[in-house]
Structures are given as structure tokens and as C-alpha cells.
Write a protein that holds these residues in place. Sequence first.
Motif, short mmCIF file in Angstrom:
data_model
loop_
_atom_site.label_atom_id
_atom_site.label_comp_id
_atom_site.label_asym_id
_atom_site.label_seq_id
_atom_site.Cartn_x
_atom_site.Cartn_y
_atom_site.Cartn_z
N SER A 143 211.75 11.12 71.32
CA SER A 143 211.12 11.78 72.46
C SER A 143 210.08 12.80 72.00
N ARG A 144 210.36 13.50 70.89
CA ARG A 144 209.37 14.45 70.37
C ARG A 144 208.09 13.74 69.93
N ILE A 145 208.28 12.65 69.19
CA ILE A 145 207.10 11.94 68.68
C ILE A 145 206.31 11.33 69.83
N MET A 146 207.04 10.76 70.80
CA MET A 146 206.36 10.13 71.94
C MET A 146 205.57 11.18 72.71
N ARG A 147 206.17 12.35 72.92
CA ARG A 147 205.47 13.40 73.67
C ARG A 147 204.18 13.78 72.96
N ALA A 148 204.29 14.05 71.65
CA ALA A 148 203.11 14.48 70.90
C ALA A 148 202.04 13.40 70.91
N SER A 149 202.49 12.16 70.75
CA SER A 149 201.52 11.07 70.68
C SER A 149 200.84 10.84 72.03
N MET A 150 201.62 10.99 73.13
CA MET A 150 201.03 10.87 74.48
C MET A 150 199.96 11.94 74.68
N LEU A 151 200.26 13.15 74.25
CA LEU A 151 199.32 14.25 74.45
C LEU A 151 198.06 14.06 73.62
N GLU A 152 198.23 13.40 72.47
CA GLU A 152 197.05 13.16 71.65
C GLU A 152 196.19 12.07 72.26
N VAL A 153 196.86 11.02 72.74
CA VAL A 153 196.11 9.89 73.30
C VAL A 153 195.34 10.30 74.55
N ASP B 130 209.06 19.68 81.59
CA ASP B 130 208.68 19.55 80.19
C ASP B 130 209.53 20.45 79.31
N LEU B 131 209.68 21.69 79.76
CA LEU B 131 210.43 22.68 78.98
C LEU B 131 211.86 22.19 78.73
N ILE B 132 212.49 21.65 79.81
CA ILE B 132 213.87 21.18 79.67
C ILE B 132 213.95 20.07 78.63
N PHE B 133 213.03 19.10 78.74
CA PHE B 133 213.08 17.98 77.81
C PHE B 133 212.79 18.42 76.38
N VAL B 134 211.85 19.37 76.24
CA VAL B 134 211.54 19.86 74.89
C VAL B 134 212.75 20.56 74.29
N ARG C 289 200.73 2.51 75.97
CA ARG C 289 200.60 1.45 74.97
C ARG C 289 200.10 1.97 73.64
N ASN C 290 199.11 2.85 73.69
CA ASN C 290 198.58 3.37 72.44
C ASN C 290 199.49 4.42 71.83
N ALA C 291 200.19 5.15 72.71
CA ALA C 291 201.01 6.25 72.21
C ALA C 291 202.25 5.74 71.51
N ILE C 292 202.63 4.49 71.78
CA ILE C 292 203.90 4.01 71.26
C ILE C 292 203.84 3.66 69.78
N MET C 293 202.62 3.56 69.23
CA MET C 293 202.50 3.15 67.82
C MET C 293 203.27 4.04 66.84
N PRO C 294 203.11 5.36 66.90
CA PRO C 294 203.85 6.19 65.93
C PRO C 294 205.36 6.02 66.03
N VAL C 295 205.84 5.66 67.23
CA VAL C 295 207.29 5.46 67.38
C VAL C 295 207.74 4.26 66.57
N GLY D 132 210.19 11.34 76.50
CA GLY D 132 208.91 11.74 75.92
C GLY D 132 207.78 11.57 76.91
N ILE D 133 207.79 10.45 77.62
CA ILE D 133 206.71 10.18 78.57
C ILE D 133 206.75 11.17 79.73
N ILE D 134 207.95 11.37 80.30
CA ILE D 134 208.07 12.32 81.42
C ILE D 134 207.62 13.71 80.98
N SER D 135 208.06 14.07 79.77
CA SER D 135 207.75 15.38 79.24
C SER D 135 206.23 15.55 79.10
N ALA D 136 205.58 14.53 78.56
CA ALA D 136 204.13 14.63 78.34
C ALA D 136 203.37 14.66 79.66
#
Lengths: 306, 314
Positions: A187-197, A127-131, A223-229, A115-119
Motif C-alpha cells: 500500500s505504501r509503494i502503490m500510494r507513492a507510485s500513484m502520486l508520482e504518476v 489518507d491519514l488513516i491508511f498511511v 495501470r502505470n502505477a502498478i509497475m513498482p509493485v 494504496g489507491i484510496i489513500s492516493a
Amino acid sequence: MTKYILKRIGISLVTVFVLVSVVFFLARLMPGGPFNDPKMSEAARENLSAYYGFDKPLWEQYLTYLGNLLHGNFGFSTKYPSRTVNDLLAGAFPYSADLGIRALCFAISFGLVFGIISALNRGNKIDLIFVIVAVFGTSVPDFIMGALLQYFFSVKWGLLPIAEYKGFAYTILPSVGLGFYTMASVSRIMRASMLEVVQQDYIKTARSKGISRFRVTWKHQIRNAIMPVITILGPTVAAVLTGTFVIESLFAIPGMGKYYVESVQNSDYSLILGMTVFYGTFLVFCNMIVDILYGIVDPRVRIAGK
Amino acid sequence: MSEKKTEQAPLTREQFVIIGKNLEKMESISRPSLTFWQEAWRRICGNRAAFFSLILLIVYGLLAIFAPMLSQYGFDQQDAYAMSKGFSADHWLGTDSLGRDLWVRVWMGARVSLTIGLLAAGLNTVIGTVLGGFCGYYGGKFDMIVMRIIDVIYGIPSLIVCILVMVVLGSGVQSLIIAMVIVGWTGTCRFTRGEVYRLKEQEFVLAARVMGEPVFTIIMREIIPNIMGLLITNLAMAIPNAIFQEAFLSYIGLGISPPEASWGVLAKEGTRMLRVAPHMLYVPAFFICTTVLALNQLGNGLRDAFDPRLRGTE
């Protein structure tokens, strides 16, 4: 905080109690009794019923069952007369727990990293591959995943052992098969949350203070993105543990899931019930612990919980 | 500044023409106004992934209805001369270990799996919406009791409840749907309750109350349409879960039992025959995956279409 924890424990205890009661009375509604062998004589059936206490009034059986449960006694298996459910659980649970923990470790660590690498590579090929991996992973049921892994890695390429559970190499395929769905969703949730943060003002502030990009990513963004996970960890533990049902029977691992599936297929009702109560209780308390942890990590939940 | 003004091309009075006022034209809206649903439909069509998913699902649905009728084979018709055969002109998707045509079985399975998915998710949504609506609107004791029940059901892992219900009711499509509805309505109910809580203080609800509309009408006609988009999105997201659960339950021997076909049953047979005839797993796996994938993409698309503010979030 204490009040919140007490409230959660209270709800969990009520849940377990309801679960046990529902399971007990549903068992009496099941078609056919535990002794429905047509060759068995009437006298033998009565003796067996008396031996297991099935001839007593229902409420008395219920109270006995509850009393036994309080002492940690799950009763006898009617299919294997010499073995108690406790015996079977004690033999099988370590395998399931081991597999479950391995799968969770795999799912969470790889899911977070992907998720982190993807974001961080948003929009380019990595990103495309991980998604694609994540989207694929969330649309394959785990038993199909397990079977495919088995086919390719053991049958076709002969890289890893196909079944059983006798060493590290044996654990790889079942753990990956079990954890893949969870990994993909983490990984999906982490990616989305990273992009939001990354759009938040505090990231901008940190960058404009002159903190290096790496430090901002590591200390502020992740650190902040990990909460939804953390929120999905409770349901995830449940999903992984129920997933062990099929993965264990697929890989011939002598864990609880395998017994569960077998007992369902053999209609060994008392074993199904004992295992259901055990599984259910275990998962209810897993959920409770995750909820409490979440309350400790995020103060807002505590306040809402009051 | 004043110098610059003089450099501009001089504007003279003759260049302007008085065309008068056309009040009708001024008041009219130049483009036809779209309803909420038309706009959502437009956004779905603009979203390539969601649109193709929708087309794919419609094609699957049609094939599930018509393919078994149009084939020369029956879904349980065995052919001892063509067992575990791969793809061929006779059997488009090959045959299974008993020589049954997989093309027909896949679409018979699709009937079962899609029906279960649609019905289970649909019933969940309806029950959850109605109960959640009343809970949110009335609050108080009724609400508290329902919420405690939900807490308990939510705490128990859903598959375990499903397994128990299936053991009691016996296998079959009906009991599968009942089992899924027993555990499934809670999510929608919680969600609807929250939304109704938020909406019930708004002016249009007050207006409806002042006009003397009965509570049921207020909930169904005033409040629910406001959250319809979110509910439909939820529904699209719930169908894959139901399909997964059916596959899982059939896999452990509690769902549909052969010779009846469902995608779960086919996948189970496939995992058994994996070494001999891998296509027996690939075929149902392909259809399960593409359907779930399409439903998820459609769900994302619907969410974006109904509420563009949520675009890009997971």
C-alpha cells in the motif's frame, strides 16, 4: 526475449546448485552427528552410519546426494526413522502453499486498494488513516502481529477460531497475520507510485482530451502505477513463505514451517537440510518467474538484461 | 504609454546620493556558508518526524546503557512472589512468568537487539561499500566474479542462509551478526558499485588520478564521500531489518536463548504467556515497533536531508 529467459534460468540453476552444495558441506560442519545419543553402543552407531551411508568418503556422499536430488529424493529423516523427507514435505507443503497463497491474495488486493484510496484522497483524513495503518504494519514483526490477532479476535472477543486449519474461518487470522506486513508495504509503494504518476504529462493530456476522471484514474494512472509493485513481488513471495515459519507454529498449522521450526529445535539436521533445499529451490524459481514476468511486462528490463 | 510616464512622481537628481563602492562588502557572502553536513543537519532538525525519531532513539540508547545498572533488580533475578504481575510501582513494566523484572529485561534486551542492529547493519555497509567501490572502479574480471557471487547469495532467501549459519555456529550474538553479514552485504555492494560506475568518469576523479593518488585513496577520499548521504540512509534503513531478523531467529529458537534477553526472546516469551499475562507481549512489541518506526522515519528524513530532490518519494 528467449535469450533473457534462458539467462535467468541459467542463473537460477547455478544458484540452486550452489545452494545444495553449500547446504551439504555446511551440514558436515555442524557440531555433533545425527546419532549422538550417549546410550547408543559403538556398534549400533557404526551400523546406523553405514545404513545411511555416512561412512563413505565425503565426495561420494556428495555425488550420491546430488544424484538423489536429481531424482527428487530428499533423503531420510534421522529423527523419524520410518519417514522420508519427501513424505513429510508431501504432507506439509499443501498447507503452506494454501496459507501462502491466501496471505498473498489478501496482501496484494488489500494493499493495492488501500494504496489507491489513500492516493486519491491525498492529504485528508482517509489518507491519514491508511498511511498510519501502513506505517504501523511495516514496523510490526509478523509473529507479534499473529499473536495480537489471536489474542484479540479469539481470546478476547471470541470471533474467530484460535488455531488449527479446518475451514475458511480458520484461515482468516493466519492469512491476515502473515500478509499484514506485505499489505502495508504494497500500500505504501502503490500510494507513492500513484502520486508520482498523477504528475506525469500523459495524465494531463488524457484529462485535457476530455476523458472522464474515473477513466483516467482507472486506465492511465493505476495501470502505470502498478509497475513498482510488481518489482517487489519476488522478494515478497520469499518474505511470505519464510513468514509461514512462525505463523504456522503460532497457529498450530501442520505446514512446512512448523516442521522446519521443530526440526531446528530438535536438531534433526537431515530434515533441516532437506527442507532448506526444497524451500530454497522453490523460492529461487519463484524469483525467476517473477523476473521473467517483469521482463514480459516491461520491455526496458529485457534490453537491460542483455 | 507616454502619458502614463508623465503621471509618475518626478525623480530628481537630488534624491540620489553617491555612496561609493565597497568592494569588500560586494564580494563577501552575506550568510555564513554551510557545509553539506551542516545543511543536512538543518533539514533533519526541520523535519519533525525525523527529529523526534532521533531523540527517541537516543533516549532508548541511553536507557539501554544505564537502566539495567540503576535498577535494584538483576536481569535474571527471579521473584517467586511476583510472577506474571502487571505494571506496578515495584516493577514498572511488570514481571514475566518467572518473576523477572521486565523493565530491566527490556533494556538488557535493547542492548542486545540494538547492538546486533547497529553492528550487523554497520558491517554490511562497510564491507559492501569497500567491495562495491573496487568492483565499480576496476570492473573487469574481479567485478564479474563478485557480481555472480552476489547473484547467487541474492537468489537464496536470506533467512534460510541465516538459519543454516546459526545451526552451524550455534546461537549467540556473534553468530547472529556473522550470519546477517554473510547475507547482508550484497545490497550495499550492488548499490555502491552502481554509484561508483556513475561517478568514476567525472572530472574530479580524473583530476585525482592525474595528481597520482593511489586507487584506494581515490575510492575512499574522492568517490565515497560523494555517496555518503545515501550510504547513511541505507544504514538507517538496514537496522530495522537486522532487528526483525534477530527477533525472528530468536523466536524460532536460534538466536539468543534465555535467560539472556533480547527483544525477540521477550516477544517469544510474551506470545507463550499471552492468555495469562498479555503485558509480556505488549511491552517488547511496543519497543520493537517504536524503534523500527523511529528508524524508518529517521531513514526517510535522512534521505530527504541528503537529497532534497527525492522528497516525498517512497
